[in-house]
Design a protein around this motif. Sequence first.
Motif, PDB file in Angstrom:
ATOM      1  N   SER A  43       0.798  -1.078   0.155  1.00 27.10           N
ATOM      2  CA  SER A  43      -0.107   0.004  -0.050  1.00 27.10           C
ATOM      3  C   SER A  43       0.775   1.446   0.103  1.00 27.10           C
ATOM      4  N   PHE A  44       2.160   1.260   0.361  1.00 24.54           N
ATOM      5  CA  PHE A  44       3.014   2.385   0.486  1.00 24.54           C
ATOM      6  C   PHE A  44       4.454   1.903   0.569  1.00 24.54           C
ATOM      7  N   HIS A  45       5.296   2.655  -0.184  1.00 31.26           N
ATOM      8  CA  HIS A  45       6.687   2.347   0.002  1.00 31.26           C
ATOM      9  C   HIS A  45       7.592   3.690  -0.399  1.00 31.26           C
ATOM     10  N   GLN A  46       8.638   3.830   0.183  1.00 29.51           N
ATOM     11  CA  GLN A  46       9.606   4.837  -0.224  1.00 29.51           C
ATOM     12  C   GLN A  46      10.951   4.294  -0.204  1.00 29.51           C
ATOM     13  N   GLY A  47      11.960   4.846  -1.010  1.00 29.42           N
ATOM     14  CA  GLY A  47      13.048   4.479  -1.426  1.00 29.42           C
ATOM     15  C   GLY A  47      13.085   3.278  -2.301  1.00 29.42           C
ATOM     16  N   ALA A  48      14.319   2.354  -2.389  1.00 31.51           N
ATOM     17  CA  ALA A  48      14.401   1.054  -3.115  1.00 31.51           C
ATOM     18  C   ALA A  48      13.670  -0.010  -2.292  1.00 31.51           C
ATOM     19  N   VAL A  49      12.875  -0.564  -2.842  1.00 28.12           N
ATOM     20  CA  VAL A  49      12.135  -1.808  -2.604  1.00 28.12           C
ATOM     21  C   VAL A  49      12.035  -2.774  -3.594  1.00 28.12           C
ATOM     22  N   SER A  50      12.366  -4.033  -3.393  1.00 22.80           N
ATOM     23  CA  SER A  50      12.649  -4.902  -4.430  1.00 22.80           C
ATOM     24  C   SER A  50      11.344  -6.143  -3.797  1.00 22.80           C
ATOM     25  N   PHE A  51      11.072  -6.693  -5.019  1.00 25.12           N
ATOM     26  CA  PHE A  51       9.802  -7.765  -4.894  1.00 25.12           C
ATOM     27  C   PHE A  51      10.452  -9.052  -5.713  1.00 25.12           C
ATOM     28  N   SER A  52      10.298 -10.252  -5.223  1.00 25.55           N
ATOM     29  CA  SER A  52      10.400 -11.305  -5.900  1.00 25.55           C
ATOM     30  C   SER A  52       9.141 -12.354  -5.645  1.00 25.55           C
ATOM     31  N   PRO A  53       8.630 -12.684  -6.928  1.00 28.73           N
ATOM     32  CA  PRO A  53       7.161 -13.284  -6.769  1.00 28.73           C
ATOM     33  C   PRO A  53       7.482 -14.916  -6.612  1.00 28.73           C
ATOM     34  N   ALA A  54       6.596 -15.429  -6.224  1.00 30.52           N
ATOM     35  CA  ALA A  54       6.684 -17.033  -5.889  1.00 30.52           C
ATOM     36  C   ALA A  54       7.134 -17.753  -7.170  1.00 30.52           C
ATOM     37  N   GLY A  55       8.075 -18.599  -6.787  1.00 38.92           N
ATOM     38  CA  GLY A  55       8.519 -19.452  -8.053  1.00 38.92           C
ATOM     39  C   GLY A  55       9.629 -18.957  -8.808  1.00 38.92           C
ATOM     40  N   ASP A  56       9.956 -17.819  -8.412  1.00 38.30           N
ATOM     41  CA  ASP A  56      10.985 -16.986  -9.306  1.00 38.30           C
ATOM     42  C   ASP A  56      12.157 -16.636  -8.121  1.00 38.30           C
ATOM     43  N   ASP A  57      13.549 -16.920  -8.558  1.00 33.58           N
ATOM     44  CA  ASP A  57      14.558 -16.423  -7.706  1.00 33.58           C
ATOM     45  C   ASP A  57      15.190 -15.007  -8.244  1.00 33.58           C
ATOM     46  N   SER A  58      14.392 -14.379  -8.967  1.00 34.17           N
ATOM     47  CA  SER A  58      14.687 -12.892  -9.385  1.00 34.17           C
ATOM     48  C   SER A  58      14.149 -12.049  -8.547  1.00 34.17           C
ATOM     49  N   TRP A  59      14.696 -10.589  -8.664  1.00 35.56           N
ATOM     50  CA  TRP A  59      14.245  -9.713  -8.106  1.00 35.56           C
ATOM     51  C   TRP A  59      13.828  -8.400  -8.918  1.00 35.56           C
ATOM     52  N   TYR A  60      12.835  -7.873  -8.702  1.00 38.34           N
ATOM     53  CA  TYR A  60      12.083  -6.796  -9.625  1.00 38.34           C
ATOM     54  C   TYR A  60      11.876  -5.711  -8.795  1.00 38.34           C
ATOM     55  N   GLU A  61      11.575  -4.443  -9.592  1.00 35.86           N
ATOM     56  CA  GLU A  61      11.229  -3.338  -8.844  1.00 35.86           C
ATOM     57  C   GLU A  61       9.513  -3.346  -8.395  1.00 35.86           C
ATOM     58  N   VAL A  62       9.064  -2.968  -7.257  1.00 38.07           N
ATOM     59  CA  VAL A  62       7.757  -3.264  -6.767  1.00 38.07           C
ATOM     60  C   VAL A  62       6.769  -2.681  -7.914  1.00 38.07           C
ATOM     61  N   VAL A  63       5.776  -3.636  -8.157  1.00 34.38           N
ATOM     62  CA  VAL A  63       4.494  -2.966  -8.956  1.00 34.38           C
ATOM     63  C   VAL A  63       3.488  -2.798  -8.000  1.00 34.38           C
ATOM     64  N   PRO A  64       3.145  -1.717  -7.450  1.00 38.85           N
ATOM     65  CA  PRO A  64       2.409  -1.474  -6.122  1.00 38.85           C
ATOM     66  C   PRO A  64       0.987  -2.007  -6.287  1.00 38.85           C
ATOM     67  N   ASN A  65       0.160  -2.280  -7.438  1.00 43.27           N
ATOM     68  CA  ASN A  65      -0.985  -2.897  -7.345  1.00 43.27           C
ATOM     69  C   ASN A  65      -0.994  -4.190  -7.534  1.00 43.27           C
TER      70      ASN A  65
END
Length: 708
Positions: A43-65
């Motif tokens: 619902s909210f973020h500031q600064g560099a926040v990374s996201f890794s979806p289930a089943g994947d070992d890579s990291w991505y920039e967050v997609v808020p929705n």
Amino acid sequence: MRQRSTLLPGRVAAWLLGLALLLTGFQAAAQQQDPPGRVGRLSFHQGAVSFSPAGDDSWYEVVPNRPLTTGDRLWTDRNARAELHVGSSAVRLDEQTSVTLSEIDDDTARITAEQGSVQVRVRDDLAGQRFEVDTGNLAVVIDAPGDYRIETDPTAGTTRVAVAAGNVTLYGEGGESMPLGAHQQITTSGRNLAAANGAPARASGEFDRWVAERDRIEDQSISARYVSRDVVGYQQLDAYGDWQNDPDYGNVWYPRGVDTEWAPYRDGQWVDVAPWGWTWIDAAPWGFAPAHYGRWARIGPRWGWVPGRPHGRPIYSPAVVGFVGGSAGRNPNLIPGGRHGVGWFPLAPGETWRPGYHASQRYIDQANRAAAYQRRGGRSGYANPQTPGAVTIVPIDLFGRGPIARRDVVRVPPDRLVSVPVGMGAPIPLRGDRPHGAYGRPATMLPPPAFQARQQQQFQQARQMQQAQQQLQQAQRQQQDVQQRAAVQAIQGQQAQQAQQFQNLQRQQQEVQQRAAAQAVQAQQIQQAQRQQQEAQQRAAAQAIQAQQAQQFQQAQRQQQDIQQRAAAQAMQAQQAQQLQQQAMRQQQEVQQRAAQAQAQQAQQMQQQQQQALRQQQEMQQRAAQAQIQQMQQVQQQQALRAQQQIQAQHQMQAAQQQMLQAQQAQQQQAIRQAQEVQQRALQAQQQQRQQRSGIPGRDPNQQPDRP
């Protein structure tokens, strides 16, 4: 009493965690269960926040929705913070914090904190649900609404738990437990809830102030007056729209700052998110709640979001839309020029949503009940496809390939969509690929190398476990095939036995029908013999009457001859008294006339009596014949009824197994007894018929009728 959480050793816990991350998608599909009705959202973020979806070992920039579900991970880099919501509960992450959503469903929210500081605010009563935060050396089970801080340091092997309000229970690896109430805290070392030495690490004061500010904003939310706080994403509605009351729909939210060509589900993209499949990711910062809950209505010149019932637990939907178009041959003329297209439109209030994936009727009813509103005007069908600009249509090859640009949308007149069928599931198969933008751009700030190394090790162990599980599933499928073949053979044997019994029953039924036909022929022969007997009796009665009349006439002639002879003798002897003789002759003639008349009257009376007796005898014979025919008809009807009952029993025997076989044997025995009873009644009826043909009891049939 709450179920106790047990920590596993580090290697086993990491192995199972990696397995859960990798196998989330196909496990949900294999179990064929309802998908979760609850998800998380950043619902909210500031600064560099990374996201890794289930089943994947890579990291991505967050997609808020993008919805967050079981197996997804978040990392906040230095000077970064993030806030995510699971239902009405808020989870805030300080800088350099890594968490995994280990389990998110309707009844459980379990978050694993690998390192850093996590602030949890549980707003509503849990009502039997479980909220748990795990670390490397303990499990924190939240027992009541409140505010909780969990800080973990994997390098030192310590975890600090502080309770500002509420109460929790801590569980160690060996089954140890420890309750903590408001204003209590503890720092543990190891996996057995042992108190750590020295001052524990504390989160910065800036993080505390940031958490307090986020709580204040959430507490003052205007949208919380109109929707349930379990509607994920309601917090963003305040800054981007306004609430108004509509006489038909009640409380309606109108977005601000949208152009005249805007329509719901137009700015965003379709992404494959397990276990739901195609999921709409809206590009607007407020677009999460209106895309996954409630309905959209065109009210005047504007689109308004109707959230549904403000009370009760809402059910998350990947997209509340209807689809048109799809694969080749289904709607080839949806886009002019021969291109195949696919379109979608928002469902209006009162219209039923059905998912394109497997779900129970209970799940569907709950999802529609939460958004229930009475539709206007008794309208049937779908309202929005005929609303100008409501349907978003793109070429089929662009669906699910990234964000949809305005130039990709094809304009189609509403009348072209009148006869186009509408479906609830996206008519595009899941591709299994990862187009650019589906998970966001690759992250520039990654977790520490040591953390990534542990992650890679977890995935390798998970792949090994996946192979072992696939082999186990293959062996289970082979065993199921063997069991199914054995079951089929057993069923075929039972069917053969039932077929043999059915043939035996058919033969018995044919024999009963043949006996009934033979009895019917015998009955016809008996009726014909009775008719012949009646005709013979009528001829004999007529002959007897004629004989009596002839005998009476001869007797009258003889009497007349005697009188004439005596009269002639008297005439010869008394010629002198001719007048007296003539007078005597006249008297004699009168006497003769009266005698003749009397004889004629007597003969006529005798004839009438004989005819009346004959008619009575004929009526008696006819009534006896009718009674016999009715009796035979009743016997035939009973036989037909028994045959019909046997046929019904036959159909029932085909549908049943051992119990029906026993019932068939009992019915066959009953049918044999009934046939024997029918034969006995037929024999009795034949004996009665023979007695009736022999005449009135007590009188000799050869005896002649009495003469008059």
